[in-house]
Design a protein around this motif. Structure first.
Motif, PDB file in Angstrom:
ATOM      1  N   VAL A  33       0.858  -1.180   0.000  1.00 42.05           N
ATOM      2  CA  VAL A  33       0.000   0.000   0.000  1.00 42.05           C
ATOM      3  C   VAL A  33       0.894   1.230   0.000  1.00 42.05           C
ATOM      4  O   VAL A  33       1.686   1.416   0.935  1.00 42.05           O
ATOM      5  CB  VAL A  33      -0.919   0.030   1.249  1.00 42.05           C
ATOM      6  CG1 VAL A  33      -1.807   1.270   1.231  1.00 42.05           C
ATOM      7  CG2 VAL A  33      -1.745  -1.237   1.343  1.00 42.05           C
ATOM      8  N   SER A  34       0.802   2.047  -1.042  1.00 41.95           N
ATOM      9  CA  SER A  34       1.577   3.289  -1.090  1.00 41.95           C
ATOM     10  C   SER A  34       0.903   4.333  -0.209  1.00 41.95           C
ATOM     11  O   SER A  34      -0.312   4.501  -0.255  1.00 41.95           O
ATOM     12  CB  SER A  34       1.664   3.820  -2.524  1.00 41.95           C
ATOM     13  OG  SER A  34       2.436   2.945  -3.309  1.00 41.95           O
ATOM     14  N   VAL A  35       1.701   4.999   0.607  1.00 45.12           N
ATOM     15  CA  VAL A  35       1.192   6.026   1.511  1.00 45.12           C
ATOM     16  C   VAL A  35       2.097   7.249   1.447  1.00 45.12           C
ATOM     17  O   VAL A  35       3.286   7.140   1.138  1.00 45.12           O
ATOM     18  CB  VAL A  35       1.100   5.523   2.969  1.00 45.12           C
ATOM     19  CG1 VAL A  35       0.078   4.406   3.098  1.00 45.12           C
ATOM     20  CG2 VAL A  35       2.452   5.058   3.479  1.00 45.12           C
ATOM     21  N   VAL A  36       1.521   8.405   1.703  1.00 42.19           N
ATOM     22  CA  VAL A  36       2.302   9.632   1.823  1.00 42.19           C
ATOM     23  C   VAL A  36       2.492   9.883   3.312  1.00 42.19           C
ATOM     24  O   VAL A  36       1.525   9.888   4.074  1.00 42.19           O
ATOM     25  CB  VAL A  36       1.582  10.825   1.155  1.00 42.19           C
ATOM     26  CG1 VAL A  36       2.377  12.110   1.341  1.00 42.19           C
ATOM     27  CG2 VAL A  36       1.358  10.546  -0.322  1.00 42.19           C
ATOM     28  N   PHE A  50       7.646  15.715   3.023  1.00 35.52           N
ATOM     29  CA  PHE A  50       6.741  14.636   2.645  1.00 35.52           C
ATOM     30  C   PHE A  50       7.518  13.552   1.913  1.00 35.52           C
ATOM     31  O   PHE A  50       8.503  13.825   1.245  1.00 35.52           O
ATOM     32  CB  PHE A  50       5.624  15.160   1.727  1.00 35.52           C
ATOM     33  CG  PHE A  50       4.724  16.136   2.404  1.00 35.52           C
ATOM     34  CD1 PHE A  50       3.620  15.689   3.110  1.00 35.52           C
ATOM     35  CD2 PHE A  50       4.977  17.494   2.354  1.00 35.52           C
ATOM     36  CE1 PHE A  50       2.779  16.575   3.750  1.00 35.52           C
ATOM     37  CE2 PHE A  50       4.142  18.397   2.984  1.00 35.52           C
ATOM     38  CZ  PHE A  50       3.045  17.934   3.687  1.00 35.52           C
ATOM     39  N   ALA A  51       7.067  12.326   2.049  1.00 31.33           N
ATOM     40  CA  ALA A  51       7.704  11.208   1.358  1.00 31.33           C
ATOM     41  C   ALA A  51       6.628  10.199   0.972  1.00 31.33           C
ATOM     42  O   ALA A  51       5.581  10.119   1.616  1.00 31.33           O
ATOM     43  CB  ALA A  51       8.732  10.542   2.252  1.00 31.33           C
ATOM     44  N   ILE A  52       6.901   9.467  -0.082  1.00 29.54           N
ATOM     45  CA  ILE A  52       6.032   8.358  -0.457  1.00 29.54           C
ATOM     46  C   ILE A  52       6.683   7.094   0.068  1.00 29.54           C
ATOM     47  O   ILE A  52       7.845   6.814  -0.213  1.00 29.54           O
ATOM     48  CB  ILE A  52       5.827   8.282  -1.981  1.00 29.54           C
ATOM     49  CG1 ILE A  52       5.108   9.539  -2.462  1.00 29.54           C
ATOM     50  CG2 ILE A  52       5.045   7.028  -2.355  1.00 29.54           C
ATOM     51  CD1 ILE A  52       4.943   9.638  -3.950  1.00 29.54           C
ATOM     52  N   ASP A  53       5.952   6.381   0.899  1.00 27.95           N
ATOM     53  CA  ASP A  53       6.435   5.137   1.486  1.00 27.95           C
ATOM     54  C   ASP A  53       5.532   4.006   1.041  1.00 27.95           C
ATOM     55  O   ASP A  53       4.436   4.229   0.523  1.00 27.95           O
ATOM     56  CB  ASP A  53       6.415   5.207   3.017  1.00 27.95           C
ATOM     57  CG  ASP A  53       7.650   5.868   3.591  1.00 27.95           C
ATOM     58  OD1 ASP A  53       8.760   5.526   3.139  1.00 27.95           O
ATOM     59  OD2 ASP A  53       7.512   6.712   4.489  1.00 27.95           O
ATOM     60  N   THR A  54       5.980   2.805   1.274  1.00 19.53           N
ATOM     61  CA  THR A  54       5.175   1.626   0.976  1.00 19.53           C
ATOM     62  C   THR A  54       5.030   0.798   2.241  1.00 19.53           C
ATOM     63  O   THR A  54       6.027   0.397   2.844  1.00 19.53           O
ATOM     64  CB  THR A  54       5.831   0.770  -0.131  1.00 19.53           C
ATOM     65  OG1 THR A  54       5.975   1.574  -1.300  1.00 19.53           O
ATOM     66  CG2 THR A  54       4.984  -0.441  -0.455  1.00 19.53           C
ATOM     67  N   LEU A  55       3.782   0.580   2.643  1.00 17.07           N
ATOM     68  CA  LEU A  55       3.498  -0.348   3.723  1.00 17.07           C
ATOM     69  C   LEU A  55       3.299  -1.723   3.107  1.00 17.07           C
ATOM     70  O   LEU A  55       2.688  -1.846   2.041  1.00 17.07           O
ATOM     71  CB  LEU A  55       2.223   0.048   4.466  1.00 17.07           C
ATOM     72  CG  LEU A  55       2.248   1.343   5.262  1.00 17.07           C
ATOM     73  CD1 LEU A  55       0.866   1.621   5.838  1.00 17.07           C
ATOM     74  CD2 LEU A  55       3.279   1.278   6.369  1.00 17.07           C
ATOM     75  N   VAL A  56       3.809  -2.737   3.752  1.00 16.69           N
ATOM     76  CA  VAL A  56       3.610  -4.105   3.291  1.00 16.69           C
ATOM     77  C   VAL A  56       2.775  -4.817   4.351  1.00 16.69           C
ATOM     78  O   VAL A  56       3.089  -4.763   5.549  1.00 16.69           O
ATOM     79  CB  VAL A  56       4.950  -4.838   3.076  1.00 16.69           C
ATOM     80  CG1 VAL A  56       4.722  -6.279   2.648  1.00 16.69           C
ATOM     81  CG2 VAL A  56       5.795  -4.095   2.038  1.00 16.69           C
ATOM     82  N   LEU A  57       1.699  -5.461   3.921  1.00 15.36           N
ATOM     83  CA  LEU A  57       0.791  -6.174   4.802  1.00 15.36           C
ATOM     84  C   LEU A  57       0.911  -7.664   4.539  1.00 15.36           C
ATOM     85  O   LEU A  57       0.839  -8.092   3.386  1.00 15.36           O
ATOM     86  CB  LEU A  57      -0.655  -5.730   4.557  1.00 15.36           C
ATOM     87  CG  LEU A  57      -0.906  -4.223   4.512  1.00 15.36           C
ATOM     88  CD1 LEU A  57      -2.349  -3.942   4.136  1.00 15.36           C
ATOM     89  CD2 LEU A  57      -0.544  -3.575   5.828  1.00 15.36           C
ATOM     90  N   VAL A  58       1.103  -8.451   5.598  1.00 15.57           N
ATOM     91  CA  VAL A  58       1.244  -9.898   5.448  1.00 15.57           C
ATOM     92  C   VAL A  58       0.473 -10.595   6.567  1.00 15.57           C
ATOM     93  O   VAL A  58       0.733 -10.366   7.744  1.00 15.57           O
ATOM     94  CB  VAL A  58       2.720 -10.358   5.511  1.00 15.57           C
ATOM     95  CG1 VAL A  58       2.826 -11.865   5.318  1.00 15.57           C
ATOM     96  CG2 VAL A  58       3.575  -9.626   4.498  1.00 15.57           C
ATOM     97  N   GLN A  59      -0.462 -11.439   6.180  1.00 19.04           N
ATOM     98  CA  GLN A  59      -1.177 -12.251   7.163  1.00 19.04           C
ATOM     99  C   GLN A  59      -0.318 -13.462   7.499  1.00 19.04           C
ATOM    100  O   GLN A  59       0.294 -14.077   6.623  1.00 19.04           O
ATOM    101  CB  GLN A  59      -2.527 -12.688   6.605  1.00 19.04           C
ATOM    102  CG  GLN A  59      -3.416 -13.340   7.629  1.00 19.04           C
ATOM    103  CD  GLN A  59      -4.840 -13.511   7.134  1.00 19.04           C
ATOM    104  OE1 GLN A  59      -5.265 -12.879   6.177  1.00 19.04           O
ATOM    105  NE2 GLN A  59      -5.574 -14.379   7.787  1.00 19.04           N
TER     106      GLN A  59
END
Length: 100
Positions: A33-36, A50-59
């Motif tokens: 999920v890309s987030v600012v 500001f930066a664009i980051d990436t959250l990674v989700l793992v079940q």
């Protein structure tokens, strides 16, 4: 859940191959999920960085655990590790809070 042969079944979301009989970790496909994000400005600056980051989700779920978990990772490191039910509540509250 255990099969008749005594081997544990994987949850429907598990993508692990479990080639090692002693492997106990179930995990699902990761989702990005890309987030600012915003870094606080110093007292001399008026604008935030500001930066664009990436959250990674793992079940994931260990074989001995009763509930699955959702890991939220940022830059390869853990941010949160929530039960799936907690993640659902968080998601609903984020949606509600952002609608105001």
């Amino acid at each position: 859940m255990i099969t008749r042969s005594g081997t544990p079944l994987c949850p429907a979301w598990c993508i692990a191959l479990h080639l090692d009989a002693d492997e106990t970790l179930h995990y699902g496909a990761s989702r990005e999920v890309s987030v600012v994000t915003r870094a606080p400005a110093s007292h001399r600056e008026r604008q935030h960085a500001f930066a664009i980051d990436t959250l990674v989700l793992v079940q994931h779920q260990e074989r001995h655990e009763r509930v699955p978990w959702l890991a939220v990772l940022l830059r390869g490191g853990p941010v949160l590790d929530l039960t799936v039910d907690s993640a659902r509540r968080l998601g609903a509250n984020l949606t509600e809070a952002s609608a105001r």
